[in-house]
Write a protein that holds these residues in place. Structure first.
Motif, short mmCIF file in Angstrom:
data_model
loop_
_atom_site.label_atom_id
_atom_site.label_comp_id
_atom_site.label_asym_id
_atom_site.label_seq_id
_atom_site.Cartn_x
_atom_site.Cartn_y
_atom_site.Cartn_z
N VAL B 70 0.84 -1.20 0.00
CA VAL B 70 0.00 0.00 0.00
C VAL B 70 0.88 1.26 0.00
N ALA B 71 1.95 1.25 0.79
CA ALA B 71 2.85 2.40 0.80
C ALA B 71 3.47 2.61 -0.58
N ASN B 72 3.81 1.49 -1.23
CA ASN B 72 4.40 1.59 -2.57
C ASN B 72 3.40 2.15 -3.58
N ILE B 73 2.16 1.68 -3.51
CA ILE B 73 1.12 2.16 -4.44
C ILE B 73 0.88 3.65 -4.23
N LYS B 74 0.86 4.07 -2.98
CA LYS B 74 0.67 5.51 -2.71
C LYS B 74 1.83 6.31 -3.32
N ARG B 75 3.03 5.80 -3.17
CA ARG B 75 4.20 6.49 -3.73
C ARG B 75 4.09 6.54 -5.26
N LEU B 76 3.72 5.41 -5.86
CA LEU B 76 3.58 5.36 -7.33
C LEU B 76 2.51 6.35 -7.80
N ALA B 77 1.40 6.41 -7.07
CA ALA B 77 0.34 7.35 -7.45
C ALA B 77 0.81 8.79 -7.27
N HIS B 78 1.50 9.03 -6.17
CA HIS B 78 1.99 10.38 -5.87
C HIS B 78 2.93 10.87 -6.98
N GLU B 79 3.71 9.94 -7.51
CA GLU B 79 4.68 10.31 -8.57
C GLU B 79 4.09 10.16 -9.98
N HIS B 80 2.80 9.91 -10.05
CA HIS B 80 2.08 9.80 -11.33
C HIS B 80 2.61 8.67 -12.20
N PHE B 81 3.13 7.62 -11.55
CA PHE B 81 3.66 6.46 -12.28
C PHE B 81 2.64 5.83 -13.22
N TYR B 82 1.38 5.72 -12.76
CA TYR B 82 0.37 4.98 -13.52
C TYR B 82 -0.18 5.75 -14.72
N THR B 203 -0.62 -10.98 -3.00
CA THR B 203 -0.85 -9.91 -2.03
C THR B 203 -2.08 -9.10 -2.43
N VAL B 204 -3.07 -9.08 -1.56
CA VAL B 204 -4.28 -8.30 -1.80
C VAL B 204 -4.08 -6.91 -1.21
N VAL B 205 -4.44 -5.89 -1.98
CA VAL B 205 -4.14 -4.53 -1.55
C VAL B 205 -5.37 -3.65 -1.34
N GLY B 206 -6.55 -4.11 -1.77
CA GLY B 206 -7.71 -3.24 -1.60
C GLY B 206 -8.96 -3.80 -2.22
N ARG B 207 -9.92 -2.92 -2.43
CA ARG B 207 -11.23 -3.32 -2.96
C ARG B 207 -11.82 -2.15 -3.75
N VAL B 208 -12.48 -2.46 -4.86
CA VAL B 208 -13.13 -1.44 -5.67
C VAL B 208 -14.44 -1.03 -4.99
N LEU B 209 -14.57 0.27 -4.72
CA LEU B 209 -15.81 0.78 -4.10
C LEU B 209 -16.77 1.32 -5.15
N ARG B 210 -16.22 1.84 -6.22
CA ARG B 210 -17.03 2.42 -7.29
C ARG B 210 -16.36 2.08 -8.62
N GLY B 211 -17.17 1.73 -9.63
CA GLY B 211 -16.62 1.55 -10.97
C GLY B 211 -16.51 0.11 -11.44
N MET B 212 -16.97 -0.85 -10.62
CA MET B 212 -16.92 -2.24 -11.10
C MET B 212 -17.74 -2.43 -12.36
N GLU B 213 -18.86 -1.69 -12.49
CA GLU B 213 -19.71 -1.85 -13.68
C GLU B 213 -18.96 -1.48 -14.95
N PHE B 214 -17.86 -0.71 -14.81
CA PHE B 214 -17.01 -0.40 -15.96
C PHE B 214 -15.89 -1.45 -16.10
N LEU B 215 -15.18 -1.71 -15.01
CA LEU B 215 -14.05 -2.67 -15.07
C LEU B 215 -14.50 -4.06 -15.52
#
Lengths: 302, 302
Positions: B70-82, B203-215
């Motif tokens: 989770v810390a890594n994903i936050k860092r990746l998002a913060h740095e606009h990696f995705y 490793t499970v990192v989270g859950r989709v709260l909104r947008g499954m109908e698209f994914l």
């Protein structure tokens, strides 16, 4: 002193190999090694071919479990009732449903023609004497599960009842609140986590063998319960035909693995404990909705 | 002779109502009656907002279960990696997966920047002391199930392990064969029947709260394991942002029902035995992947 080692011991290698456990095989390898007798042809009299906007969906009907509904669906297909109707509802993680968009409007609803306008509910059949290929694990939703005619089935022996379980790809007959309000004119396929709470509450008529990747990827409806709000959002059903009603050359020929086969038992064992090295934790468990009967395009008969 | 009936008996009506069983309530009615304290706000520090071709997907991260990922994903998002990467794989009845299409080509792969290039596997955590809102029914896949921090969880008390279960909408960190090869740069969401065999293997990192109908409605890939064969088939990720990194006015504000609440217990009871008259057979059972924690758009705080 050193002597040259005799090679006579090599003679025992075949015996060693014979007694060694088999190398783990992937599901694809297990299926590829199945004998021809372990496969059965899809009976054209129980196969439906749906053409939805150029996409083919093939459904196997379940006459043992819903004889009256299946007969009605065959009649409806034979009379081209479904042609020009539409997918009317796609609810995420639940169902894709198709039928007559005007079914609730007596002035506009399409006639069922020679098909029965009313049928009794066919929620379960008697379990006694049913040839069930049992699964080894407990289910939670039912006392016993397994496969019958290739369909996932749950059984309550104490009440002598068996029914098809609502797994991914299962096809049921939509109904309104009255339990005897389904006719087969409106059908749905399960596109998400198996909603087993529907079991014994609705008549199950078959299973999708081909085309789930299309039915499950349709845009979700934004109306109540996933109904499309605008007619133009609906996918049109070009035609629905019983395979037996088609010229033989036009019939897709599919084969299904028999669930009484050794190959099927090997596949279930593999699903319980994946041999693939990726799986470092083996579940030692599976359930009736997490194993699916293999389907393949039939090899030409010589 | 007839006398006028006294109306004094009416006085007992309140007492009768008090002792009568409550009318069955629909899930929507149960949720609507929840008190404000039974809801919690999505913590912006654990919320990810994905913009995929104009569609919003909101994910809640699970720092208790996978703190390093989770810390890594936050860092990746913060740095606009995705940003500018893509959905690379959609396998029917299994997963939608996104990340760097060039991840396997060292010459072209995008740098992880300040994020860790290697992490240990985070397949499970210690169960002892974990605040679990237990489900009443047996599971089969695990000795005990319930909810922790709103996530579906299984527990093996004998081995002191707890893990998030692979239910519909669960997000995990893709890996190759080495168990420590995931970084959070490649993620997937479950879009079909829960593949519980993956539990404790990834490793499970989270859950989709909104947008499954698209994914879940993206076109399935036709390559091996559902990978897209042509780059133009991929859906581009416009951006992925941690909600805390966004200006407050731009953050979607969601609320989740607390699973320690009375309302949640009422919802689970309703899922085990639907009160709706449609259900003539009550399952008297549910499992951790057949109940989902309600999510709603937060009401403005005054």
């Amino acid at each position: 002193m050193r002597t040259r080692v005799s090679c006579a011991w090599l003679a025992i290698i075949p015996a060693l190999l014979w007694h060694m456990p088999a190398w783990p095989r992937s599901p694809a390898e297990i299926i590829a090694a199945a004998s021809p007798a372990e496969w059965r042809r899809l009976d054209p009299d129980n196969g439906l071919l749906l053409d939805l906007a150029g996409h083919s969906v093939i459904i196997e009907l379940a006459p043992r479990f819903a004889p009256l509904h299946v007969a009605n669906i065959k009649r409806l297909a034979h009379e081209h009732f479904y042609d020009g109707l539409a997918v009317v509802r796609v609810q995420d993680n639940y169902v894709t449903q198709w039928g007559d968009p005007d079914a609730d409007d007596p002035a506009k609803a399409r006639s069922l023609g020679g098909a029965a306008p009313h049928l009794p509910a066919e929620f379960w059949i008697h379990a006694k004497g049913l040839p069930i290929d049992r699964l080894p694990d407990p289910d939670g939703w039912a006392p016993l599960t397994g496969f019958v005619d290739g369909f996932p089935v749950a059984v309550d022996q104490a009440h002598d009842r068996a029914w098809i379980t609502h797994c991914y790809g299962i096809v049921g007959a939509g109904r309104s609140s009255a339990i005897d309000s389904s006719t087969g004119a409106e059908l749905y396929a399960i596109i998400g986590q198996s909603p087993r709470g529907l079991d014994r509450n609705i008549t199950v008529v078959g299973r999708v063998l081909r085309g789930m990747e299309f039915l499950a990827a349709l845009p979700r409806g934004t109306g109540m319960m996933g109904f499309y709000q605008e007619p133009q959002q609906r996918t049109i059903i070009t035609s629905v035909r019983l395979l037996a009603d088609l010229p033989e050359a036009q019939r897709p020929t599919l084969e299904l693995l028999r669930t009484e086969s050794a190959t099927w038992r090997a596949l279930v064992a593999e699903r319980r404990n994946f041999s693939n090295d990726f799986f470092v934790t083996k579940a030692n468990f599976t359930n009736v909705c997490n194993v699916a009967v293999p389907v393949r395009v039939a090899t030409p008969r010589s």
